[in-house]
Design a protein around this motif. Structure first.
Motif, mmCIF file in Angstrom:
data_model
loop_
_atom_site.group_PDB
_atom_site.id
_atom_site.type_symbol
_atom_site.label_atom_id
_atom_site.label_comp_id
_atom_site.label_asym_id
_atom_site.label_seq_id
_atom_site.Cartn_x
_atom_site.Cartn_y
_atom_site.Cartn_z
ATOM 1 N N MET A 1 -8.005 3.594 -58.999
ATOM 2 C CA MET A 1 -7.155 4.410 -58.461
ATOM 3 C C MET A 1 -6.364 4.781 -59.496
ATOM 4 O O MET A 1 -6.383 4.720 -60.595
ATOM 5 N N ALA A 2 -6.294 6.300 -59.139
ATOM 6 C CA ALA A 2 -5.367 7.586 -60.347
ATOM 7 C C ALA A 2 -4.108 6.320 -60.258
ATOM 8 O O ALA A 2 -3.561 6.331 -59.202
ATOM 9 N N ASP A 3 -3.297 6.704 -62.046
ATOM 10 C CA ASP A 3 -1.606 5.808 -61.692
ATOM 11 C C ASP A 3 -0.995 7.025 -61.871
ATOM 12 O O ASP A 3 0.009 7.279 -61.890
ATOM 13 N N ARG A 4 -1.434 8.291 -62.085
ATOM 14 C CA ARG A 4 -0.910 9.161 -61.796
ATOM 15 C C ARG A 4 -1.555 10.845 -61.169
ATOM 16 O O ARG A 4 -1.919 11.315 -60.790
ATOM 17 N N PHE A 5 -0.032 11.116 -59.786
ATOM 18 C CA PHE A 5 -0.440 12.400 -59.352
ATOM 19 C C PHE A 5 0.342 13.452 -59.264
ATOM 20 O O PHE A 5 1.985 13.475 -59.530
ATOM 21 N N ARG A 6 0.334 15.176 -59.241
ATOM 22 C CA ARG A 6 0.430 15.974 -58.963
ATOM 23 C C ARG A 6 0.679 17.040 -58.404
ATOM 24 O O ARG A 6 -0.054 17.083 -57.945
ATOM 25 N N ILE A 7 2.106 17.145 -58.015
ATOM 26 C CA ILE A 7 2.241 18.066 -57.270
ATOM 27 C C ILE A 7 3.219 19.428 -56.866
ATOM 28 O O ILE A 7 4.056 19.440 -58.058
ATOM 29 N N THR A 8 2.325 20.547 -56.991
ATOM 30 C CA THR A 8 3.036 20.932 -57.460
ATOM 31 C C THR A 8 3.565 21.816 -56.114
ATOM 32 O O THR A 8 2.950 22.406 -54.690
ATOM 33 N N LEU A 9 5.038 21.994 -56.260
ATOM 34 C CA LEU A 9 5.406 22.866 -55.464
ATOM 35 C C LEU A 9 6.388 24.261 -55.221
ATOM 36 O O LEU A 9 6.968 24.391 -56.228
ATOM 37 N N GLY A 10 6.256 24.709 -54.142
ATOM 38 C CA GLY A 10 6.008 26.629 -53.979
ATOM 39 C C GLY A 10 7.413 26.532 -52.905
ATOM 40 O O GLY A 10 7.693 26.684 -51.470
ATOM 41 N N GLN A 11 8.258 26.027 -54.457
ATOM 42 C CA GLN A 11 9.846 26.955 -53.823
ATOM 43 C C GLN A 11 10.176 28.528 -53.504
ATOM 44 O O GLN A 11 10.530 29.195 -53.906
ATOM 45 N N LEU A 12 10.008 29.104 -52.031
ATOM 46 C CA LEU A 12 9.146 30.234 -51.975
ATOM 47 C C LEU A 12 9.904 31.499 -50.951
ATOM 48 O O LEU A 12 10.461 30.710 -50.023
ATOM 49 N N ASN A 13 9.520 32.780 -51.141
ATOM 50 C CA ASN A 13 10.193 33.184 -49.774
ATOM 51 C C ASN A 13 9.193 34.042 -48.992
ATOM 52 O O ASN A 13 8.935 35.157 -49.402
ATOM 53 N N PRO A 14 9.045 33.376 -47.994
ATOM 54 C CA PRO A 14 7.695 33.911 -46.751
ATOM 55 C C PRO A 14 8.554 35.673 -46.385
ATOM 56 O O PRO A 14 9.909 35.175 -45.840
#
Length: 552
Positions: A1-14
Motif C-alpha cells: 500500500m502507498a505510504d503517502r497520499f496527496r489531496i488537492t483541496l479546492g477552496q473556491l467560489n462557485p
C-alpha cells in the motif's frame, strides 16, 4: 500500500446555477491536482450547483442538467486523480445532497448526506431526503470517509465511517460565516477527531451568495485534535495536503499555518466580499448611494470602494433646507478621501413641487411625519432614476438598529438593491469606522488611512428631516437600544430578560413593539450580508400580521 497520499483541496467560489462555469472551475482544479501528482482532488459541498441553491435544486430540469454536467466532468477528468465534488443527486423519487467520487470517466461512488440542517439559513429537510449511514469509498488502496458538512456536527456518521474502515475523514462543506463560527467549527471537528481517532481534513468554500458569505478557512487535524494545516479565510486557494502512513495509520504532514483575521476584520471582510460577489454574480459593475454626511452612508461608501474600486462608486448628496453645512462638508470629505465621484443634487425644488401638488388634499392639516417622509422618498426616486439611467445598482445604508425598529422610510431610504450593513448594529458601525480608519488590507481596493472623518464618527446621529432632529428624539440612545435588540433579536429573549439585564420595562416593551410592527418593512428590504445568527431574513422568520406581544 502507498505510504503517502496527496489531496488537492479546492477552496473556491462557485456561482449558484452556473453549472458550466462551476464545472470548468472543477476541471481546472483537477488539472492542478494532476500536475501535482495528487491522488484525490476535492471540492466543497454542492460545488457543481453553488450553495445555497435553495428550491432551485428541486426543479427536475435543473437536476437533469446537473447530471449532464457531472457525466461530462467525469469524462473530462478520466485520466488522472479521482475527483470528489458535491452535487444534488436524484435517485428515483428521492433527492439527495451527495458527494460524488469521479474516477476513470464515471461516477465511482456516492456518499449521501444523512443529517439535514433545518435551522437558521438552512432548510434542507424540505428539499432533500436523508441518506443512509454508509461506509467509506476507496481511492486506490486507501479508504476515505466523507461526512458532508452537517454530518460532521453529529457523532454517528463519523463513528460509522471509522467502524467500517475509513482511514481518515475528508469533510466537504458549504458553511457560511457568522461571528464566532471559526471557533465553533474547530471545536466540533476536534470532537470528531477525538471520538474516531482519525485525521480530519475540513474543506469549506468561499464567496458570497445572496445574504450568505462562505469564509473558507479550511484546515486539517491529526489525532488528538492537533492542528496540522490551516488555509486562509475568505481567499480562493488551491492547496495540496499530504498524508503519510506510519505504524499508527495516516497522519497529515505538518504545514505552516495561514494567519486568521480577528473578529472586526472578519465582519468587514464579509461586508466587502458580500457586496463584491453580489455585484459580480448578478452582472452589475457599478453602484451609487446617497451620501448624507452621516456615519452609515460613510461606511457603506467605504465598503463599496473597498469592494469595487473608487471608479465604480458614485456618491450623491441630496440636500434639503434641513441639511447642515457640517453634513455637506463631511459628505464631500468622505467622497474626496475615497476618490470616488461626488454629485450634488438638491431636492428643495422637487420637494416644493410635490408639496404644491398635495396642498389641495392636505389643506387644513398640520405638517407631520408625512412631509418628512416625502423628502426621503424623493431622494429614493432621484437615486433610482440615476440607477436606471447609468446602470448603477443603488445601495441602501440602513444599519441593523434601524432595520430592527423600522427607523427608515419604505420606498425612500430603503430603496435599493443591496445593503452592506444590514446586520451591523449602530454601535458596531461606529467601531467599524474606527477599525477601517486604522487598518488596511491587500483585499481592499480603497485607499489606506483615515477615510472617514472623525467628525462623522463623533457627531450625534440625525436623519435631518426637520430642524434640530436627532435619532435620540425617537429612539433610546444606541448603546441602550442595541443592547435591548441583542436580547430580543439575536438571543431571541423576552422583555423579562431585558428587565433582568437592567433595562426599564416600558423601554423594552416599546422596542419590542417597534420590532414587530416593522416586519412588513423588512419583508420588502434589500438583502445584505449575514454577520450573526440573528440576521433578518432567513435566520429570523416572523409573520407580518402579528398581534401577539410578550406579556412578561
Amino acid at each position: 500500500m502507498a505510504d503517502r497520499f496527496r489531496i488537492t483541496l479546492g477552496q473556491l467560489n462557485p456561482t449558484v446555477g452556473d453549472l458550466a462555469g462551476n464545472a470548468a472551475l472543477a476541471a481546472r482544479t483537477w488539472a492542478e491536482g494532476k500536475a501535482a501528482n495528487a491522488d484525490l482532488v476535492a471540492l466543497p459541498e454542492m460545488f457543481i450547483t453553488g450553495y445555497n441553491a435553495q428550491d432551485l435544486v428541486m426543479k427536475r430540469a435543473f437536476q437533469l442538467d446537473v447530471m449532464t454536467h457531472i457525466d461530462q466532468l467525469a469524462k473530462d477528468c478520466a485520466d488522472g486523480p479521482a475527483l470528489a465534488i458535491g452535487a444534488p443527486w436524484a435517485e428515483g423519487t428521492e433527492l439527495f445532497n451527495a458527494y460524488l467520487i469521479l474516477k476513470n470517466g464515471r461516477i465511482a461512488n456516492r456518499t449521501l448526506k444523512h443529517n439535514l440542517p433545518n435551522e437558521t439559513v438552512f432548510d434542507e429537510v424540505r428539499i432533500f431526503d436523508s441518506g443512509p449511514l454508509g461506509g467509506p469509498y476507496a481511492v486506490g488502496n486507501t479508504r476515505v470517509g466523507s461526512p458532508i458538512c452537517e454530518d460532521a456536527w453529529h457523532p454517528e456518521v463519523s463513528e460509522t465511517l471509522a467502524e467500517t474502515g475509513a482511514e481518515f475523514l475528508l469533510v466537504p462543506n458549504g458553511s457560511p460565516y457568522y461571528r464566532g463560527k471559526l471557533d465553533t467549527r474547530m471545536n466540533m471537528m476536534v470532537a470528531r477527531v477525538v471520538e474516531t481517532g482519525l485525521p480530519l481534513i475540513y474543506l469549506n468554500m468561499v464567496g458570497g451568495q445572496d445574504d450568505q458569505v462562505f469564509d473558507g478557512a479550511s484546515f486539517a487535524l491529526n489525532p488528538g485534535g492537533r492542528l496540522a494545516m490551516q488555509m486562509p479565510a475568505f481567499d480562493e486557494k488551491v492547496h495540496h495536503v499530504d498524508l503519510e502512513r506510519g505504524p499508527e495509520g495516516w497522519r497529515v504532514v505538518q504545514q505552516p499555518f495561514a494567519s486568521l483575521p480577528d473578529a472586526w476584520e472578519q465582519d468587514y471582510r464579509v461586508m466587502v466580499q458580500g457586496l463584491r460577489d453580489y455585484m459580480a454574480k448578478t452582472g452589475f459593475r457599478q453602484v451609487l448611494l446617497g451620501l448624507s454626511g452621516g456615519i452609515d452612508s460613510a461606511i457603506v461608501a467605504t465598503i463599496a470602494v473597498d469592494a469595487l474600486g473608487a471608479e465604480n462608486v458614485r456618491c450623491v448628496m441630496l440636500p434639503s433646507e434641513y441639511t447642515s453645512q457640517s453634513s455637506l462638508d463631511d459628505a464631500e470629505a468622505v467622497a474626496k478621501a475615497l476618490g470616488c465621484r461626488y454629485d450634488y443634487v438638491p431636492i428643495r425644488e422637487g420637494r416644493q413641487a410635490i408639496t404644491n401638488t398635495l396642498a389641495p388634499l392636505f389643506e387644513g392639516r398640520d405638517a407631520d411625519l408625512t412631509e418628512e417622509n416625502i423628502q426621503s422618498r424623493l431622494r429614493g426616486l432621484l437615486l433610482m432614476a440615476m440607477s436606471n439611467k447609468f446602470g448603477e445598482m443603488l445601495l441602501t445604508t440602513g444599519n441593523k438598529s434601524e432595520v430592527a425598529v423600522g427607523y427608515a422610510t419604505i420606498y425612500g431610504d430603503m430603496a435599493g438593491g443591496y445593503n452592506p450593513i444590514k446586520d451591523l448594529y449602530k454601535t458596531r458601525v461606529f467601531e467599524t469606522c474606527r477599525w477601517r480608519n486604522e487598518n488596511h488590507r491587500d483585499w481592499m481596493m480603497g485607499p489606506a488611512g483615515a477615510v472617514i472623518p472623525d467628525n462623522i464618527i463623533t457627531k450625534p446621529p440625525s436623519a435631518e428631516l426637520r430642524e434640530d432632529q436627532k435619532d435620540s428624539d425617537s429612539l433610546p440612545d444606541y448603546p441602550e437600544l442595541d443592547a435591548i435588540l441583542d436580547i430580543l433579536v439575536d438571543q431571541d429573549g423576552s422583555v423579562a430578560d431585558c428587565v433582568a439585564a437592567g433595562f426599564e420595562r416600558d423601554v423594552a416593551k416599546k422596542v419590542e413593539h417597534l420590532i414587530y410592527i416593522s416586519e412588513y418593512k423588512r419583508f420588502q428590504s434589500a438583502p445584505g450580508p449575514r454577520l450573526t445568527k440573528g440576521a433578518f431574513w432567513l435566520d429570523r422568520r416572523y409573520p407580518i400580521v402579528n398581534r401577539w406581544r410578550d406579556p412578561s
